[in-house]
Scaffold this active site. Sequence first.
Site, PDB file in Angstrom:
ATOM      1  N   MET A 124      -2.966  11.213  -1.581  1.00  0.00           N
ATOM      2  CA  MET A 124      -3.730  10.296  -0.830  1.00  0.00           C
ATOM      3  C   MET A 124      -3.310  10.306   0.684  1.00  0.00           C
ATOM      4  O   MET A 124      -2.387  10.890   0.933  1.00  0.00           O
ATOM      5  CB  MET A 124      -3.329   9.074  -1.433  1.00  0.00           C
ATOM      6  N   GLY A 125      -4.189   9.490   1.554  1.00  0.00           N
ATOM      7  CA  GLY A 125      -3.726   9.276   2.775  1.00  0.00           C
ATOM      8  C   GLY A 125      -5.146   9.633   3.455  1.00  0.00           C
ATOM      9  O   GLY A 125      -5.337  10.899   3.989  1.00  0.00           O
ATOM     10  N   ARG A 126      -5.979   8.545   3.709  1.00  0.00           N
ATOM     11  CA  ARG A 126      -7.006   9.024   4.808  1.00  0.00           C
ATOM     12  C   ARG A 126      -6.862   9.187   6.269  1.00  0.00           C
ATOM     13  O   ARG A 126      -7.509  10.164   6.579  1.00  0.00           O
ATOM     14  CB  ARG A 126      -7.844   7.755   4.469  1.00  0.00           C
TER      15      ARG A 126
ATOM     16  N   THR B 220       0.728  -1.246  -0.053  1.00  0.00           N
ATOM     17  CA  THR B 220       0.189  -0.019   0.004  1.00  0.00           C
ATOM     18  C   THR B 220       0.887   1.144   0.045  1.00  0.00           C
ATOM     19  O   THR B 220       1.948   1.431   0.854  1.00  0.00           O
ATOM     20  CB  THR B 220      -1.042   0.230   1.100  1.00  0.00           C
ATOM     21  N   VAL B 221       0.322   1.980  -0.844  1.00  0.00           N
ATOM     22  CA  VAL B 221       1.466   3.707  -0.944  1.00  0.00           C
ATOM     23  C   VAL B 221       1.326   4.224   0.300  1.00  0.00           C
ATOM     24  O   VAL B 221       2.073   5.019   0.836  1.00  0.00           O
ATOM     25  CB  VAL B 221       1.005   4.382  -1.932  1.00  0.00           C
ATOM     26  N   ASP B 222       0.068   4.003   1.224  1.00  0.00           N
ATOM     27  CA  ASP B 222      -0.015   4.706   2.547  1.00  0.00           C
ATOM     28  C   ASP B 222       0.930   4.735   3.517  1.00  0.00           C
ATOM     29  O   ASP B 222       1.152   5.124   4.431  1.00  0.00           O
ATOM     30  CB  ASP B 222      -1.715   4.471   3.030  1.00  0.00           C
TER      31      ASP B 222
ATOM     32  N   GLU C 278      -5.778  13.895   1.471  1.00  0.00           N
ATOM     33  CA  GLU C 278      -7.280  14.097   1.199  1.00  0.00           C
ATOM     34  C   GLU C 278      -8.088  13.716   2.598  1.00  0.00           C
ATOM     35  O   GLU C 278      -9.099  14.096   2.798  1.00  0.00           O
ATOM     36  CB  GLU C 278      -7.534  12.764   0.083  1.00  0.00           C
TER      37      GLU C 278
END
Length: 253
Positions: free
Chosen positions: A166-168, A120-122, A223
Amino acid sequence: CGVIETARQHKDRIGKVYAGQDGIIGVLREELIDTGRESRSAIAALRHTPGGAFGSSRYRLKGLDESLAEYERMIRVFRAHNIGYFVFNGGNDSMDTAWKVSQIGARMGYPITCVGVPKTVDNDLAVTDNCPGFGSVAKYVATSTREAAIDVLSMKQTKVFIMEVMGRHAGWIAAAGGLAGIKRHEPPHIILFPEVPFDERAFLQKVKHSVENYDYCVIVVSEGAAYPDGKFLADQGTRDAFGHAQLGGVASV
Protein backbone atom coordinates in the site's frame (compact mmCIF):
# COMPACT_ATOMS: atom_id res chain seq x y z
CA CYS A 1 -9.11 2.38 25.24
CA GLY A 2 -7.05 5.43 26.19
CA VAL A 3 -9.88 7.88 25.57
CA ILE A 4 -12.46 5.84 27.49
CA GLU A 5 -10.21 5.07 30.46
CA THR A 6 -9.06 8.68 30.75
CA ALA A 7 -12.63 9.99 30.55
CA ARG A 8 -13.60 7.66 33.39
CA GLN A 9 -10.94 9.29 35.55
CA HIS A 10 -12.56 12.70 35.05
CA LYS A 11 -16.25 12.11 35.70
CA ASP A 12 -16.55 15.67 36.98
CA ARG A 13 -15.80 16.85 33.43
CA ILE A 14 -17.11 14.05 31.22
CA GLY A 15 -20.33 12.15 31.88
CA LYS A 16 -20.65 9.55 29.15
CA VAL A 17 -18.49 8.28 26.34
CA TYR A 18 -20.33 7.01 23.28
CA ALA A 19 -18.87 5.02 20.41
CA GLY A 20 -20.44 5.28 16.99
CA GLN A 21 -21.53 1.87 15.70
CA ASP A 22 -19.56 1.39 12.49
CA GLY A 23 -17.83 4.72 12.85
CA ILE A 24 -19.28 7.86 11.30
CA ILE A 25 -22.28 5.87 10.06
CA GLY A 26 -23.33 5.27 13.67
CA VAL A 27 -23.36 8.99 14.37
CA LEU A 28 -25.54 9.75 11.34
CA ARG A 29 -27.95 6.93 12.25
CA GLU A 30 -27.81 7.82 15.95
CA GLU A 31 -26.63 4.29 16.69
CA LEU A 32 -24.44 5.06 19.69
CA ILE A 33 -22.84 2.57 22.06
CA ASP A 34 -22.75 3.68 25.70
CA THR A 35 -19.28 2.50 26.72
CA GLY A 36 -20.18 3.19 30.37
CA ARG A 37 -22.11 -0.07 30.37
CA GLU A 38 -18.90 -2.01 29.72
CA SER A 39 -16.75 -3.31 32.56
CA ARG A 40 -13.28 -2.01 33.30
CA SER A 41 -11.75 -5.29 32.09
CA ALA A 42 -13.71 -5.15 28.83
CA ILE A 43 -12.42 -1.66 28.11
CA ALA A 44 -8.86 -2.64 29.07
CA ALA A 45 -9.07 -5.53 26.60
CA LEU A 46 -9.50 -3.04 23.74
CA ARG A 47 -5.77 -2.36 23.76
CA HIS A 48 -5.22 -5.98 22.71
CA THR A 49 -7.99 -6.22 20.11
CA PRO A 50 -8.32 -4.90 16.55
CA GLY A 51 -8.98 -1.18 16.14
CA GLY A 52 -12.41 -1.86 14.66
CA ALA A 53 -13.91 -3.14 17.92
CA PHE A 54 -16.91 -0.83 17.50
CA GLY A 55 -17.07 -1.34 13.76
CA SER A 56 -15.81 0.92 10.99
CA SER A 57 -16.83 2.21 7.58
CA ARG A 58 -15.48 3.67 4.37
CA TYR A 59 -18.21 6.29 4.15
CA ARG A 60 -16.97 9.66 3.07
CA LEU A 61 -18.60 12.95 3.93
CA LYS A 62 -17.95 15.38 1.09
CA GLY A 63 -17.62 19.14 1.29
CA LEU A 64 -19.81 21.25 3.56
CA ASP A 65 -21.93 22.40 0.64
CA GLU A 66 -22.35 18.94 -0.90
CA SER A 67 -23.04 17.09 2.36
CA LEU A 68 -24.52 19.93 4.41
CA ALA A 69 -27.56 17.91 5.49
CA GLU A 70 -25.36 15.14 6.88
CA TYR A 71 -23.12 17.53 8.79
CA GLU A 72 -26.17 19.25 10.24
CA ARG A 73 -27.59 15.85 11.20
CA MET A 74 -24.40 15.08 13.14
CA ILE A 75 -24.67 18.33 15.09
CA ARG A 76 -28.31 17.58 15.93
CA VAL A 77 -27.30 14.15 17.25
CA PHE A 78 -24.51 15.71 19.31
CA ARG A 79 -26.88 18.29 20.71
CA ALA A 80 -29.50 15.64 21.59
CA HIS A 81 -26.97 13.67 23.63
CA ASN A 82 -25.12 16.68 25.06
CA ILE A 83 -21.88 15.62 23.37
CA GLY A 84 -19.09 18.16 23.70
CA TYR A 85 -16.16 16.24 22.28
CA PHE A 86 -15.90 14.47 18.92
CA VAL A 87 -12.87 12.17 18.72
CA PHE A 88 -12.46 10.86 15.17
CA ASN A 89 -10.10 8.01 14.40
CA GLY A 90 -8.75 7.70 10.86
CA GLY A 91 -6.55 8.94 8.05
CA ASN A 92 -6.35 12.06 5.90
CA ASP A 93 -10.00 12.12 4.87
CA SER A 94 -11.13 11.52 8.46
CA MET A 95 -8.99 14.38 9.71
CA ASP A 96 -10.59 16.61 7.08
CA THR A 97 -14.04 15.50 8.27
CA ALA A 98 -13.20 16.38 11.88
CA TRP A 99 -12.18 19.85 10.74
CA LYS A 100 -15.44 20.31 8.83
CA VAL A 101 -17.53 19.12 11.79
CA SER A 102 -15.90 21.78 13.96
CA GLN A 103 -16.76 24.40 11.34
CA ILE A 104 -20.42 23.42 10.99
CA GLY A 105 -20.76 23.19 14.77
CA ALA A 106 -19.63 26.77 15.17
CA ARG A 107 -21.88 27.86 12.32
CA MET A 108 -24.92 26.22 13.97
CA GLY A 109 -24.17 27.74 17.36
CA TYR A 110 -23.06 24.44 18.88
CA PRO A 111 -19.27 24.64 19.20
CA ILE A 112 -17.84 21.16 19.68
CA THR A 113 -14.24 20.22 20.36
CA CYS A 114 -13.08 17.96 17.53
CA VAL A 115 -9.99 15.81 17.97
CA GLY A 116 -8.45 13.97 15.05
CA VAL A 117 -6.70 10.74 16.07
CA PRO A 118 -4.08 9.67 13.50
CA LYS A 119 -4.63 6.05 12.54
CA THR A 120 -3.26 5.06 9.18
CA VAL A 121 -0.69 2.51 8.07
CA ASP A 122 0.54 4.97 5.42
CA ASN A 123 2.28 7.12 8.07
CA ASP A 124 1.56 10.18 5.91
CA LEU A 125 -0.52 12.44 8.14
CA ALA A 126 0.74 16.00 8.45
CA VAL A 127 2.17 17.14 11.81
CA THR A 128 2.52 13.47 12.83
CA ASP A 129 5.85 11.78 13.41
CA ASN A 130 4.53 8.25 13.64
CA CYS A 131 0.98 7.08 12.89
CA PRO A 132 -0.29 4.16 14.98
CA GLY A 133 -0.59 1.30 12.52
CA PHE A 134 2.64 1.97 10.63
CA GLY A 135 4.85 0.00 13.02
CA SER A 136 2.85 -3.17 12.58
CA VAL A 137 2.62 -2.92 8.80
CA ALA A 138 6.35 -2.11 8.57
CA LYS A 139 7.19 -5.28 10.48
CA TYR A 140 4.77 -7.32 8.37
CA VAL A 141 6.16 -6.05 5.06
CA ALA A 142 9.78 -6.52 6.11
CA THR A 143 9.11 -10.05 7.36
CA SER A 144 7.08 -11.01 4.28
CA THR A 145 9.74 -9.62 1.94
CA ARG A 146 12.47 -11.60 3.67
CA GLU A 147 10.45 -14.82 3.71
CA ALA A 148 9.45 -14.45 0.05
CA ALA A 149 13.05 -13.77 -0.92
CA ILE A 150 14.21 -16.98 0.76
CA ASP A 151 11.43 -18.87 -1.02
CA VAL A 152 12.32 -17.42 -4.44
CA LEU A 153 16.01 -18.19 -3.97
CA SER A 154 15.16 -21.84 -3.36
CA MET A 155 13.22 -22.16 -6.63
CA LYS A 156 15.57 -22.16 -9.60
CA GLN A 157 12.80 -21.63 -12.17
CA THR A 158 11.69 -18.35 -10.58
CA LYS A 159 14.03 -15.40 -10.99
CA VAL A 160 11.92 -12.35 -10.24
CA PHE A 161 9.49 -11.69 -7.38
CA ILE A 162 7.46 -8.50 -7.04
CA MET A 163 5.73 -7.58 -3.79
CA GLU A 164 3.06 -4.90 -4.04
CA VAL A 165 2.35 -2.84 -0.93
CA MET A 166 0.00 0.00 0.00
CA GLY A 167 0.90 3.64 -0.38
CA ARG A 168 -0.85 5.94 -2.83
CA HIS A 169 1.41 8.97 -2.47
CA ALA A 170 3.71 8.05 0.43
CA GLY A 171 6.45 5.43 0.23
CA TRP A 172 6.81 4.68 3.93
CA ILE A 173 5.46 1.12 3.61
CA ALA A 174 7.54 0.37 0.53
CA ALA A 175 10.61 1.69 2.35
CA ALA A 176 9.88 -0.70 5.22
CA GLY A 177 10.54 -3.55 2.81
CA GLY A 178 14.16 -2.44 2.90
CA LEU A 179 14.38 -3.61 6.51
CA ALA A 180 14.38 -7.17 5.16
CA GLY A 181 17.96 -6.83 3.98
CA ILE A 182 20.72 -6.41 6.55
CA LYS A 183 23.75 -6.58 4.29
CA ARG A 184 24.50 -5.07 0.91
CA HIS A 185 23.04 -6.92 -2.07
CA GLU A 186 20.48 -8.66 0.14
CA PRO A 187 16.87 -8.43 -1.03
CA PRO A 188 14.94 -6.38 -1.76
CA HIS A 189 17.14 -5.44 -4.67
CA ILE A 190 14.75 -2.75 -5.93
CA ILE A 191 12.17 -0.55 -4.19
CA LEU A 192 9.80 1.56 -6.28
CA PHE A 193 8.38 4.62 -4.50
CA PRO A 194 5.36 6.75 -5.44
CA GLU A 195 7.50 9.85 -4.88
CA VAL A 196 9.97 8.81 -7.61
CA PRO A 197 8.73 8.67 -11.25
CA PHE A 198 8.96 5.16 -12.72
CA ASP A 199 11.73 4.78 -15.31
CA GLU A 200 10.96 1.56 -17.17
CA ARG A 201 14.31 1.32 -18.97
CA ALA A 202 16.38 1.86 -15.83
CA PHE A 203 14.13 -0.56 -13.95
CA LEU A 204 14.60 -3.38 -16.47
CA GLN A 205 18.35 -2.83 -16.52
CA LYS A 206 18.48 -3.12 -12.73
CA VAL A 207 16.38 -6.30 -12.79
CA LYS A 208 18.71 -7.82 -15.42
CA HIS A 209 21.76 -6.86 -13.36
CA SER A 210 20.32 -8.43 -10.20
CA VAL A 211 19.40 -11.70 -11.90
CA GLU A 212 22.81 -11.98 -13.59
CA ASN A 213 24.76 -11.16 -10.43
CA TYR A 214 22.62 -12.59 -7.61
CA ASP A 215 20.62 -15.21 -9.54
CA TYR A 216 17.33 -13.54 -8.62
CA CYS A 217 15.65 -10.19 -8.06
CA VAL A 218 13.21 -9.21 -5.32
CA ILE A 219 11.22 -6.01 -5.83
CA VAL A 220 8.97 -4.08 -3.46
CA VAL A 221 6.66 -1.67 -5.27
CA SER A 222 4.19 0.83 -3.90
CA GLU A 223 0.69 0.74 -5.38
CA GLY A 224 1.12 4.44 -6.08
CA ALA A 225 4.12 4.05 -8.38
CA ALA A 226 3.55 6.35 -11.34
CA TYR A 227 4.97 7.31 -14.71
CA PRO A 228 6.68 10.71 -15.17
CA ASP A 229 3.38 12.19 -16.38
CA GLY A 230 1.76 11.29 -13.05
CA LYS A 231 -0.37 8.40 -14.32
CA PHE A 232 -0.42 5.47 -11.90
CA LEU A 233 1.00 2.21 -13.22
CA ALA A 234 -1.99 0.43 -11.69
CA ASP A 235 -4.75 2.92 -12.50
CA GLN A 236 -7.80 0.74 -13.23
CA GLY A 237 -9.90 3.65 -14.43
CA THR A 238 -12.32 3.33 -11.49
CA ARG A 239 -12.79 5.27 -8.27
CA ASP A 240 -13.06 4.12 -4.65
CA ALA A 241 -15.54 5.32 -2.02
CA PHE A 242 -13.42 8.42 -1.37
CA GLY A 243 -13.14 9.41 -5.02
CA HIS A 244 -9.54 8.28 -5.36
CA ALA A 245 -8.26 6.28 -8.33
CA GLN A 246 -8.79 2.59 -7.58
CA LEU A 247 -5.32 1.08 -7.44
CA GLY A 248 -4.14 -2.51 -7.35
CA GLY A 249 -2.29 -4.79 -9.74
CA VAL A 250 0.89 -2.78 -10.13
CA ALA A 251 2.91 -5.99 -9.64
CA SER A 252 1.20 -7.55 -12.65
CA VAL A 253 1.90 -4.43 -14.70
